[in-house]
Motif scaffolding. Structure first.
Motif, short mmCIF file in Angstrom:
data_model
loop_
_atom_site.label_atom_id
_atom_site.label_comp_id
_atom_site.label_asym_id
_atom_site.label_seq_id
_atom_site.Cartn_x
_atom_site.Cartn_y
_atom_site.Cartn_z
N THR A 55 27.98 3.75 27.74
CA THR A 55 27.52 5.11 27.96
C THR A 55 26.02 4.91 28.41
O THR A 55 25.16 4.18 27.92
N GLN A 59 24.69 10.21 23.53
CA GLN A 59 24.93 9.71 22.17
C GLN A 59 26.40 10.16 21.75
O GLN A 59 26.80 11.07 22.13
N THR A 68 27.42 4.61 19.87
CA THR A 68 27.13 4.76 21.27
C THR A 68 27.10 3.40 21.85
O THR A 68 27.88 3.08 23.16
#
Length: 353
Positions: A55, A59, A68
């Protein structure tokens, strides 16, 4: 079991952003389906939840845990892929229990969990078979069983039925729906097939180009789409879209021979263009002189689809039932009840309400 929360989730590959600031809440025990055309980012988003894609910003929470930047093995998820990825030299029982064996679980515990998953998926009679002796649907059930024995907090399905033929897809849809009902786990399911989305989901997330277009229950999206994209994607056959012109508090549609639609919807000023949406099942067709011709009829047994050609070049699909047959090439008229029409802004394609 637990839910999943995405807050301003972003995914970039270099300078190319493919997931754009997605906020999403998936409740505990909910069956959530990500749906959209190829390349819309649905599988990327699923892989971000799984930890298979990093990512970039934002979050991801599973329950109260911020996952995350956790490794996939620490997230409490199990993923079922489009390909079965079974070990060909192992039996069904060995395939289902292999992950637990590699993590050092006691043999008795593995056997117990495999037996429970086998009962849920009705695989008891196949436990000693190798994958080559199974049908495609049975292999996919084994792959799902392998996920069940891990006891995950969240199940992730990445287009698991894409490799199956039409009949098996229907059977496996039923199996997956029954599985969710029995174990009550949070499930996130990716598909490009809106029929799968409509039949399986508690909640549908419609994606386009990495953006969430709309979130809601299947019937909410079907009956109350926010824009033309959602209206055209949810529902089969797709909604018809025709050009209209605002006139005296209504809309005139040239493709329908100048048919005027009365509506209380807040429309633009007179002479401005709008897009008119009409679902195939809301239309009625009859023989009669007009600039519309029945170009092709698809007969599917209890229902038929009439493909109409208009003088403006716009295409119309009408869903009909019964045995009445209008010959292809016949001039026809199209009618409908005015309240069944949807209206969209010609520039933004947002729904006019």
């Amino acid at each position: 079991m637990t839910g999943v929360t995405l807050s301003k989730a972003v995914k970039k590959y270099g300078d190319v952003q493919v997931i754009h600031n997605i906020d999403l809440q998936i409740e505990d025990g909910e069956f959530c389906v990500f749906v959209g055309p190829s390349g819309c980012g649905k599988s990327t988003l699923l892989r971000m939840i799984a930890g298979l894609e990093e990512t970039t910003n934002g979050q991801i929470n599973i329950g109260s845990r911020d996952v995350t930047h956790m490794d996939p093995s620490e997230r409490g998820v199990a993923m079922v892929f489009q390909t079965y990825a079974l070990y060909p030299h192992m039996s069904v029982e060995e395939n289902m229990g292999f992950g637990l064996k590699m993590n050092g679980h006691p043999r008795a515990e593995i056997k117990e969990k495999v037996a429970e998953a086998s009962r849920i998926l009705q695989l008891d009679q196949y436990l000693s078979r190798k994958p080559k002796a199974l049908s495609g649907g049975q292999r996919q059930r084994v792959a799902i069983g392998r996920a069940i024995v891990r006891g995950p907090e969240v199940f992730l399905f990445d287009e698991p039925l894409s490799n199956l033929d039409a009949e098996l897809r229907v059977d496996m849809r039923v199996e997956i729906a029954r599985l969710h009902k029995e174990i009550g786990a949070t499930m996130i399911y990716v598909t490009h097939d809106q029929v799968e989305a409509m039949t399986l989901a508690d909640k549908i997330v419609v994606l386009r180009a990495g953006h969430v277009e709309q979130v809601g229950s299947p019937m909410e999206l079907y009956q109350n789409p926010d824009n033309k994209f959602v209206a055209g994607f949810i529902g089969s056959p797709a909604m018809n879209f025709l050009d209209g012109i605002v006139s005296e508090g209504g809309v005139t549609v040239a493709a329908l021979g100048g048919r005027r639609i009365e509506t209380d919807v807040a429309l633009p000023d007179e002479d401005n263009p709008v897009i008119v949406g009409l679902r195939p099942q809301h239309l009625r067709v009859a023989e009669g002189g007009s600039d519309i011709a029945l170009d092709l009829r698809e007969r599917l047994g209890g229902v038929s689809y009439d493909y109409l050609a208009t003088a403006t070049g716009e295409k119309i699909i009408v869903e009909t039932r019964g045995d009445e047959a209008i010959a292809e090439g016949t001039a026809v008229t199209v009618d409908f009840d005015d309240p069944s029409a949807y209206f969209f802004d010609a520039k933004t394609e947002a729904r006019l309400r």
